[in-house]
Motif scaffolding. Sequence first.
Motif, short mmCIF file in Angstrom:
data_model
loop_
_atom_site.label_atom_id
_atom_site.label_comp_id
_atom_site.label_asym_id
_atom_site.label_seq_id
_atom_site.Cartn_x
_atom_site.Cartn_y
_atom_site.Cartn_z
N THR A 197 -2.40 8.17 -8.91
CA THR A 197 -1.58 8.02 -7.71
C THR A 197 -0.29 7.26 -8.01
O THR A 197 0.77 7.54 -7.44
N SER A 198 -0.38 6.31 -8.93
CA SER A 198 0.80 5.51 -9.27
C SER A 198 1.92 6.35 -9.87
O SER A 198 3.10 6.07 -9.65
N SER A 199 1.58 7.39 -10.62
CA SER A 199 2.62 8.26 -11.19
C SER A 199 3.38 8.99 -10.10
O SER A 199 4.60 9.09 -10.12
N LEU A 200 2.63 9.51 -9.12
CA LEU A 200 3.27 10.21 -8.01
C LEU A 200 4.14 9.25 -7.20
O LEU A 200 5.22 9.60 -6.75
N ALA A 201 3.65 8.02 -7.02
CA ALA A 201 4.40 7.02 -6.25
C ALA A 201 5.69 6.64 -6.97
O ALA A 201 6.75 6.52 -6.34
N ALA A 202 5.62 6.44 -8.27
CA ALA A 202 6.83 6.06 -9.02
C ALA A 202 7.85 7.18 -8.99
O ALA A 202 9.06 6.93 -8.86
N GLU A 232 0.83 -1.20 0.00
CA GLU A 232 0.00 0.00 0.00
C GLU A 232 0.87 1.25 0.00
O GLU A 232 2.01 1.26 0.44
N ARG A 233 0.27 2.32 -0.48
CA ARG A 233 1.02 3.56 -0.76
C ARG A 233 1.76 4.09 0.46
O ARG A 233 2.84 4.65 0.33
N ASN A 234 1.19 3.94 1.64
CA ASN A 234 1.80 4.58 2.81
C ASN A 234 3.09 3.92 3.28
O ASN A 234 3.77 4.46 4.17
N VAL A 235 3.46 2.76 2.72
CA VAL A 235 4.72 2.14 3.11
C VAL A 235 5.65 1.90 1.92
O VAL A 235 6.70 1.27 2.07
N ASP A 266 -1.90 -3.40 9.80
CA ASP A 266 -0.59 -3.87 10.22
C ASP A 266 0.47 -2.78 10.13
O ASP A 266 1.61 -3.00 10.52
N VAL A 267 0.12 -1.62 9.60
CA VAL A 267 1.10 -0.56 9.37
C VAL A 267 1.08 0.44 10.51
O VAL A 267 0.02 0.95 10.87
N ILE A 268 2.22 0.69 11.11
CA ILE A 268 2.33 1.66 12.19
C ILE A 268 3.41 2.66 11.85
O ILE A 268 4.55 2.29 11.63
N ASP A 269 3.03 3.95 11.77
CA ASP A 269 3.99 5.03 11.51
C ASP A 269 4.81 4.79 10.25
O ASP A 269 6.00 5.05 10.20
#
Length: 346
Positions: free
Chosen positions: A283-288, A248-251, A341-344
């Motif tokens: 969103t994928s463009s910004l992530a890449a 996921e994007r946040n990690v 499962d994602v923390i910080d």
Amino acid sequence: MPSSEPSTDVIVERTLIQSSATVTAFPTNPRTLADVREEVAQSLALRMITKARTVDGVRIGVHFTFSKKDDGRFLRLVTSHIRARLPSSRYLFAIATTGASPTNRSTRGGARVSNALVICGSDEDDVQRAVLLASSKFLGRVDAVQNTGTLLAASVRHIGSSYDDAALWDVLSKSVRTPIDPLLPPPGSRSIDQLLSDARSKLERMTPRQAYDALHDPTYPMPVFLVDIRPASQRAREGGIHGSLIIERNVLEWRFDPRCEARLAIADRYDLKIIIYCQEGYTSSLAAASLHELGLLNATDIVGGFAAWRAAGLPGQIRPPSTISDEESYQISQPSFDSDDVIDGV
């Protein structure tokens, strides 16, 4: 790293050595330690004024200097020279000492290493805005503060890193900006369309077919991975591509930075071909582009995202990378990282 210079004590010592020779020849005009520190402070003030930047008509500057004795007093001496040289100008400066200088206060772990930070300005409002902004930049590191309106003197632990330099420039710049209409975009800001355009200018974007072919080409010159960054709810609603890495994007950055301890085992090199997809390819463009900032210059995304993949009639399953064992490929094709499962970000 911020620019550094010889220690004030070193400068003083050198100057006194030179002065001793002068005193031998001209004993009627000996120079004292106070005279030399005054000269050094005056020189530092002039240097800061000369190298200052201008933001909305206000001179601002950040400087780090080594000083191991009477840090606070020396920095106040510098500010007095700045004030004397800019009697009618609006300015805001931050000066800090760096290097080891244990204070007399001790903690259970021993001596607490602190350095002096002074923020001085011609306008009290500017200084007080800087105080508020700076307090959020050095959380947990400030030992003492003295605020007199147009001058803040603080004791800050371990100051002098590149983060501290950038943080202080940010504090000063924001503190002196002219108030603007809250309905108008601030100078230097960019719209999401501009951000997206700038991000895509760095990428060699792929159509769904090109991505599929690269994933199944045994002669491709580098490892290729397909990465689904959509949230779990969207994957459950829209479906996905079995065999892709679900991150996921946040990690994302933590999983693919080869320098990060939280990285995936496969993220041990910088030439990976990471093909990212979201639902529609925005969103994928910004992530890449973000992965490019980490040095992963082959990262890209799929034009149109998963919706375009499905519209092209491509299979809902890809062949796992040839470098992955059968057991590992089963594991990476499952939802590996859920939001719960994602923390910080780790």
